[in-house]
Design a protein around this motif. Sequence first.
Motif, PDB file in Angstrom:
ATOM      1  N   ILE A 121       0.835  -1.202   0.000  1.00 29.17           N
ATOM      2  CA  ILE A 121       0.000   0.000   0.000  1.00 29.17           C
ATOM      3  C   ILE A 121       0.869   1.250   0.000  1.00 29.17           C
ATOM      4  O   ILE A 121       0.627   2.199  -0.763  1.00 29.17           O
ATOM      5  CB  ILE A 121      -0.952  -0.015   1.214  1.00 29.17           C
ATOM      6  CG1 ILE A 121      -2.031  -1.085   1.014  1.00 29.17           C
ATOM      7  CG2 ILE A 121      -1.601   1.363   1.417  1.00 29.17           C
ATOM      8  CD1 ILE A 121      -2.874  -1.363   2.253  1.00 29.17           C
ATOM      9  N   THR A 124       2.660   1.623  -3.491  1.00 30.19           N
ATOM     10  CA  THR A 124       1.778   2.099  -4.566  1.00 30.19           C
ATOM     11  C   THR A 124       1.307   3.524  -4.304  1.00 30.19           C
ATOM     12  O   THR A 124       1.043   4.277  -5.244  1.00 30.19           O
ATOM     13  CB  THR A 124       0.569   1.167  -4.733  1.00 30.19           C
ATOM     14  OG1 THR A 124      -0.089   0.989  -3.469  1.00 30.19           O
ATOM     15  CG2 THR A 124       1.008  -0.207  -5.268  1.00 30.19           C
ATOM     16  N   LEU A 125       1.218   3.898  -3.027  1.00 30.18           N
ATOM     17  CA  LEU A 125       0.864   5.287  -2.692  1.00 30.18           C
ATOM     18  C   LEU A 125       1.949   6.244  -3.177  1.00 30.18           C
ATOM     19  O   LEU A 125       1.657   7.294  -3.771  1.00 30.18           O
ATOM     20  CB  LEU A 125       0.668   5.425  -1.188  1.00 30.18           C
ATOM     21  CG  LEU A 125       0.279   6.827  -0.680  1.00 30.18           C
ATOM     22  CD1 LEU A 125      -1.101   7.218  -1.198  1.00 30.18           C
ATOM     23  CD2 LEU A 125       0.308   6.855   0.844  1.00 30.18           C
ATOM     24  N   ARG A 128       1.870   6.455  -6.907  1.00 26.11           N
ATOM     25  CA  ARG A 128       0.743   7.269  -7.345  1.00 26.11           C
ATOM     26  C   ARG A 128       1.093   8.749  -7.317  1.00 26.11           C
ATOM     27  O   ARG A 128       0.739   9.501  -8.215  1.00 26.11           O
ATOM     28  CB  ARG A 128      -0.466   7.000  -6.435  1.00 26.11           C
ATOM     29  CG  ARG A 128      -1.713   7.725  -6.825  1.00 26.11           C
ATOM     30  CD  ARG A 128      -2.808   7.609  -5.772  1.00 26.11           C
ATOM     31  NE  ARG A 128      -4.001   8.304  -6.251  1.00 26.11           N
ATOM     32  CZ  ARG A 128      -4.162   9.608  -6.204  1.00 26.11           C
ATOM     33  NH1 ARG A 128      -3.209  10.383  -5.686  1.00 26.11           N
ATOM     34  NH2 ARG A 128      -5.265  10.170  -6.686  1.00 26.11           N
ATOM     35  N   ASP A 142      -2.980   5.040  -9.711  1.00 28.11           N
ATOM     36  CA  ASP A 142      -4.074   5.143  -8.751  1.00 28.11           C
ATOM     37  C   ASP A 142      -4.784   3.808  -8.596  1.00 28.11           C
ATOM     38  O   ASP A 142      -5.081   3.370  -7.472  1.00 28.11           O
ATOM     39  CB  ASP A 142      -5.054   6.221  -9.222  1.00 28.11           C
ATOM     40  CG  ASP A 142      -6.202   6.418  -8.250  1.00 28.11           C
ATOM     41  OD1 ASP A 142      -5.936   6.861  -7.113  1.00 28.11           O
ATOM     42  OD2 ASP A 142      -7.358   6.143  -8.618  1.00 28.11           O
ATOM     43  N   PHE A 145      -2.820   1.418  -6.442  1.00 32.19           N
ATOM     44  CA  PHE A 145      -2.978   1.690  -5.012  1.00 32.19           C
ATOM     45  C   PHE A 145      -4.289   1.102  -4.497  1.00 32.19           C
ATOM     46  O   PHE A 145      -4.319   0.403  -3.475  1.00 32.19           O
ATOM     47  CB  PHE A 145      -2.937   3.193  -4.753  1.00 32.19           C
ATOM     48  CG  PHE A 145      -3.374   3.566  -3.355  1.00 32.19           C
ATOM     49  CD1 PHE A 145      -2.517   3.407  -2.277  1.00 32.19           C
ATOM     50  CD2 PHE A 145      -4.658   4.045  -3.124  1.00 32.19           C
ATOM     51  CE1 PHE A 145      -2.930   3.725  -0.984  1.00 32.19           C
ATOM     52  CE2 PHE A 145      -5.082   4.366  -1.841  1.00 32.19           C
ATOM     53  CZ  PHE A 145      -4.215   4.205  -0.763  1.00 32.19           C
ATOM     54  N   HIS A 191      -5.889   9.955  -0.124  1.00 34.21           N
ATOM     55  CA  HIS A 191      -5.298   8.618  -0.228  1.00 34.21           C
ATOM     56  C   HIS A 191      -4.344   8.359   0.941  1.00 34.21           C
ATOM     57  O   HIS A 191      -4.262   7.229   1.445  1.00 34.21           O
ATOM     58  CB  HIS A 191      -4.575   8.470  -1.565  1.00 34.21           C
ATOM     59  CG  HIS A 191      -5.517   8.379  -2.739  1.00 34.21           C
ATOM     60  ND1 HIS A 191      -6.195   9.462  -3.234  1.00 34.21           N
ATOM     61  CD2 HIS A 191      -5.889   7.307  -3.511  1.00 34.21           C
ATOM     62  CE1 HIS A 191      -6.950   9.074  -4.261  1.00 34.21           C
ATOM     63  NE2 HIS A 191      -6.780   7.781  -4.440  1.00 34.21           N
TER      64      HIS A 191
END
Length: 222
Positions: A121, A124-125, A128, A142, A145, A191
């Motif tokens: 997480i 991928t954040l 992003r 996006d 994520f 996010h």
Amino acid sequence: MVAQVRRHPLAAQTSELLLGRIQRGEWALGHRLPGETTLAAQLGVGRSTLREAIRELAGKGVLDSRQGAGVYVIALDVAEEWDAVLRRATIASVIEARIAIEAEAAALAAQRRTPADLRAIRRTLAAREAHGEPVDAHVDADMAFHRAVIVAAHNDVLTQLFDSFLPRLRIAMIDMLRLQPVADATDHDAHIRLADAIAHRNPSGAAESSRAHLTELKAAFS
């Protein structure tokens, strides 16, 4: 007495005036517009302004300029405007489906996530945030994520639902951002809050963060 254009921008106003006259039925579908000199005089604009207005309406699918034959009415309204309405309706439906899937997945992820899930997480954040442009690259980052969040819920049905939904979701989100970009900083903060709630094992906070973000996204686009 024929209405004339009096204020700038002349080409845009001329385009609007021509469209209005078409919509009122002055020129029927398939009808040829008056000659350039006559029409420019009627509207009180120069021929170059008139040509620009015609090009604009041709680009929107209302007029067709035929070499040596004149300008013809091929639609009675701007097709792009109706298309945009349909696209917005489709995107709103997609976002509603996302809320149903992702809010529950976020709550489960906060309960069930492993250290490896949390690393995915966070990774991928960060990816992003790095992919601001072009739009399709940003959407792919996006989606990665959001999929990491769903995988962290450890519910195979939710993951399969999201994966089956992903191709249509990707198209809708690219379409949405091209029609109406969102504020990058505010969107990314949402996010971060979602990731933090999952990290802190806060199911209600994770679900609310997911739901609030997507609801705001839908409202911004409606």
